[in-house]
Design a protein around this motif. Structure first.
Motif, short mmCIF file in Angstrom:
data_model
loop_
_atom_site.label_atom_id
_atom_site.label_comp_id
_atom_site.label_asym_id
_atom_site.label_seq_id
_atom_site.Cartn_x
_atom_site.Cartn_y
_atom_site.Cartn_z
N ASP A 168 0.95 -1.13 0.01
CA ASP A 168 -0.04 -0.04 0.04
C ASP A 168 0.94 1.25 -0.06
OD1 ASP A 168 -2.26 -1.57 0.05
OD2 ASP A 168 -2.86 -1.11 2.19
N TYR A 169 1.68 1.17 0.69
CA TYR A 169 2.67 2.26 0.77
C TYR A 169 3.49 2.52 -0.43
CZ TYR A 169 2.03 3.16 5.91
OH TYR A 169 1.40 3.36 6.94
N ARG A 170 4.03 1.27 -1.02
CA ARG A 170 4.74 1.39 -2.32
C ARG A 170 3.64 2.01 -3.44
NH1 ARG A 170 9.57 -1.71 -2.46
NH2 ARG A 170 9.46 -2.32 -4.60
N ALA A 171 2.48 1.44 -3.26
CA ALA A 171 1.69 2.19 -4.45
C ALA A 171 1.64 3.66 -4.44
CB ALA A 171 0.30 1.47 -4.35
N LYS A 172 1.79 4.16 -3.53
CA LYS A 172 1.85 5.92 -3.18
C LYS A 172 2.82 6.43 -4.05
CE LYS A 172 -0.56 5.82 1.52
NZ LYS A 172 -1.53 6.57 0.99
N HIS A 173 3.84 5.58 -4.28
CA HIS A 173 5.03 6.12 -4.94
C HIS A 173 5.05 5.62 -6.42
CE1 HIS A 173 6.78 8.09 -1.22
NE2 HIS A 173 5.89 7.08 -0.88
N GLY A 174 4.32 4.75 -6.69
CA GLY A 174 4.26 4.05 -7.87
C GLY A 174 5.27 3.22 -8.14
N VAL A 175 5.73 2.27 -7.31
CA VAL A 175 6.71 1.41 -7.31
C VAL A 175 5.87 0.12 -7.50
CG1 VAL A 175 8.52 2.61 -6.76
CG2 VAL A 175 7.30 1.15 -4.95
N PRO A 176 6.54 -0.93 -8.10
CA PRO A 176 6.02 -2.25 -8.01
C PRO A 176 5.76 -3.00 -6.83
CG PRO A 176 7.49 -2.27 -9.74
CD PRO A 176 7.90 -0.92 -8.81
N PRO A 177 4.74 -3.77 -6.45
CA PRO A 177 4.61 -4.28 -5.20
C PRO A 177 5.66 -5.38 -4.90
CG PRO A 177 3.21 -5.48 -6.85
CD PRO A 177 3.82 -4.22 -7.49
N LEU A 178 5.78 -5.91 -3.54
CA LEU A 178 6.76 -6.94 -3.28
C LEU A 178 5.92 -8.28 -3.23
CD1 LEU A 178 8.28 -5.23 0.04
CD2 LEU A 178 9.35 -5.42 -2.14
N LYS A 179 6.88 -9.19 -3.43
CA LYS A 179 6.29 -10.63 -3.09
C LYS A 179 6.73 -11.18 -1.97
CE LYS A 179 6.72 -11.56 -8.31
NZ LYS A 179 7.35 -12.39 -9.17
N TRP A 180 5.73 -12.23 -1.46
CA TRP A 180 6.30 -12.82 -0.17
C TRP A 180 7.17 -13.95 -0.44
CZ3 TRP A 180 5.68 -10.93 4.67
CH2 TRP A 180 5.65 -11.65 5.63
N SER A 181 8.29 -13.95 0.43
CA SER A 181 9.22 -14.77 0.23
C SER A 181 9.41 -15.74 1.55
CB SER A 181 10.64 -14.37 0.07
OG SER A 181 11.78 -15.22 0.19
N LYS A 182 9.30 -17.09 1.28
CA LYS A 182 9.35 -18.00 2.47
C LYS A 182 10.87 -18.09 3.01
CE LYS A 182 6.82 -21.16 0.67
NZ LYS A 182 6.25 -22.63 0.22
N PRO A 183 11.67 -18.18 2.09
CA PRO A 183 13.26 -18.14 2.63
C PRO A 183 13.38 -16.97 3.33
CG PRO A 183 13.21 -18.94 0.37
CD PRO A 183 11.81 -18.49 0.66
N LEU A 184 13.18 -15.65 2.88
CA LEU A 184 13.48 -14.54 3.43
C LEU A 184 12.58 -14.71 5.04
CD1 LEU A 184 13.47 -11.67 0.84
CD2 LEU A 184 15.24 -12.81 1.94
N THR A 185 11.42 -14.95 5.04
CA THR A 185 10.63 -15.15 6.35
C THR A 185 11.24 -16.03 7.35
OG1 THR A 185 8.46 -14.80 5.02
CG2 THR A 185 8.49 -15.84 7.29
N GLN A 186 11.82 -17.35 6.67
CA GLN A 186 12.51 -18.36 7.75
C GLN A 186 13.80 -17.51 8.41
OE1 GLN A 186 12.91 -21.44 4.93
NE2 GLN A 186 10.88 -21.95 5.16
N ALA A 187 14.65 -16.92 7.25
CA ALA A 187 15.76 -16.37 8.05
C ALA A 187 15.38 -15.09 8.88
CB ALA A 187 16.49 -15.49 6.67
N ALA A 188 14.46 -14.26 8.66
CA ALA A 188 13.85 -13.20 9.48
C ALA A 188 13.44 -13.91 10.97
CB ALA A 188 12.63 -12.49 8.94
N GLN A 189 12.70 -15.01 10.87
CA GLN A 189 12.36 -15.67 11.98
C GLN A 189 13.47 -16.09 12.93
OE1 GLN A 189 8.89 -16.17 13.23
NE2 GLN A 189 10.24 -16.03 14.87
N LYS A 190 14.62 -16.47 12.26
CA LYS A 190 15.76 -17.16 12.97
C LYS A 190 16.34 -16.08 13.67
CE LYS A 190 20.30 -19.38 12.17
NZ LYS A 190 21.08 -20.08 11.02
N TYR A 191 16.59 -14.73 13.29
CA TYR A 191 17.32 -13.63 13.59
C TYR A 191 16.40 -12.96 14.62
CZ TYR A 191 20.35 -9.92 14.38
OH TYR A 191 21.15 -8.75 15.03
#
Length: 357
Positions: A168-191
């Motif tokens: 929603d915030y990215r749309a305010k600036h006209g940039v493409p949306p992010l995709k959800w990444s399971k590997p990034l989520t798993q690494a974020a959970q570890k940290y």
């Protein structure tokens, strides 16, 4: 619609399909289509033939999922290249019929999406043909700690809120949306778990995360708080609350110079950073503290002021923002009923049906 999702066993077939999709535009700007490439040990086409053409985007396949899409040009420079993702993400699709096989009529059985779910005529997984309204993926259940988790590859409501807030915030600036990444989520959970164990409220960045962007947040809990897996209540915290704190640094950022006017800006710039395409987030709670970790790929906040100017554009008009906001509906995994438009393509060897959302 008949036949299977398209297989591209030869460079000629790939070149033909790439040429066709370059002439098409989907609503919302996320121009990607499901193709018949599945991971069953190795990557194989649904035709049974092994993958012999190397058309992956840079850094892909990243392990995000078991199926693949072909991109018109997302991220920029990825014309006709493949990206792996979870089969439950709603996308348009490209199917092929045997030569002379024609198309199915509406009375025949629907084709199946890569994740094994029925596809309605618009190519949106998760909804029975002829059904009205929309259907949300069933939320996964969190673990005993109440932390966001994933079950069967589905996003929890908390994770959906993280992704929607960013897009929603990215749309305010006209940039493409992010995709959800399971590997990034798993690494974020570890940290996040590491921060919980050390209970370090200075929240140092993870210096071992590699070429991945990172935003961190922390607050002290006066009463036990858990991540909201639904509407906001007094006993839970929504992901959008942390994302808002990061985005609010916009008041410190000078869009003309790509630098700070005074104050912190790097959380805001990473949220909006145009060249970042994937997101993963996780939280962990100690007895008194609530830690949040967000990971981004490719990393933002890299380069000179000119790179910030290019990747962190100013706010756009409300009308254009709403148009870009359409993209986050698809990126966040929501399911909406859309009118499908099919184009029959024939190169003399096979029939291709490209369905647009």
């Amino acid at each position: 619609m008949g036949g299977d999702l398209v297989s591209m066993e030869t460079p000629e077939k790939w070149e033909y399909i790439n040429k066709q999709i370059q002439q098409m535009t989907l609503p919302g700007g996320v121009n990607e289509w499901h193709i018949g490439l599945k991971k069953e040990g190795n990557w194989k086409w649904v035709s049974g033939k092994t993958l012999t053409i190397s058309k992956w985007q840079k850094g892909e396949p990243s392990g995000d999922g078991e199926v693949a899409v072909i991109s018109k040009d997302y991220p920029p420079g990825s014309q006709g290249l493949f990206n792996d993702l979870d089969g439950r993400y709603p996308k348009a699709y490209i199917c092929e019929n045997p030569k002379g096989g024609g198309s199915q009529t509406s009375g025949q059985q629907p084709t199946t999406a890569p994740g094994g779910q029925p596809i309605n005529p618009s190519g949106t997984p998760g909804q029975q043909p002829g059904g009205g309204g929309s259907q949300q993926p069933a939320p996964a259940q969190g673990g005993a700690t109440g932390q966001p988790g994933q079950q069967g590859g589905r996003m929890t409501p908390f994770e959906q809120n993280c992704l929607k807030a960013h897009n929603d915030y990215r749309a305010k600036h006209g940039v493409p949306p992010l995709k959800w990444s399971k590997p990034l989520t798993q690494a974020a959970q570890k940290y996040a778990n590491h921060l919980k164990q050390t209970d370090d409220t200075s929240i140092p960045h993870d210096n071992n995360r590699g070429e991945v962007g990172e935003n961190l947040a922390w607050f002290s809990m006066s009463i036990p708080t858990k991540p909201c897996q639904g509407p906001k209540t007094s006993s839970c915290t929504q992901c959008q609350e942390m994302v808002k704190d990061w985005y609010d640094e916009i008041t410190n950022y000078d869009f003309n110079t790509g630098q700070s006017k005074g104050g912190v800006i790097l959380h805001f710039t990473q949220v909006v950073w145009k060249e970042s395409t994937e997101l993963g987030m996780a939280v962990a709670m100690s007895e008194k503290n609530f830690f949040t970790v967000a990971r981004y790929k490719p990393r933002g906040n890299f380069g000179f002021p000119k790179d910030f100017i290019r990747n962190v554009p100013p706010l756009i008009s409300k009308r254009r923002s709403q148009a870009y906001g359409q993209q986050s509906m698809y990126a966040s995994g929501k399911t909406e009923e859309k009118t499908g438009k099919a184009g029959q393509l024939d190169d003399g060897h096979f029939n291709i049906s490209i369905f647009s959302l």
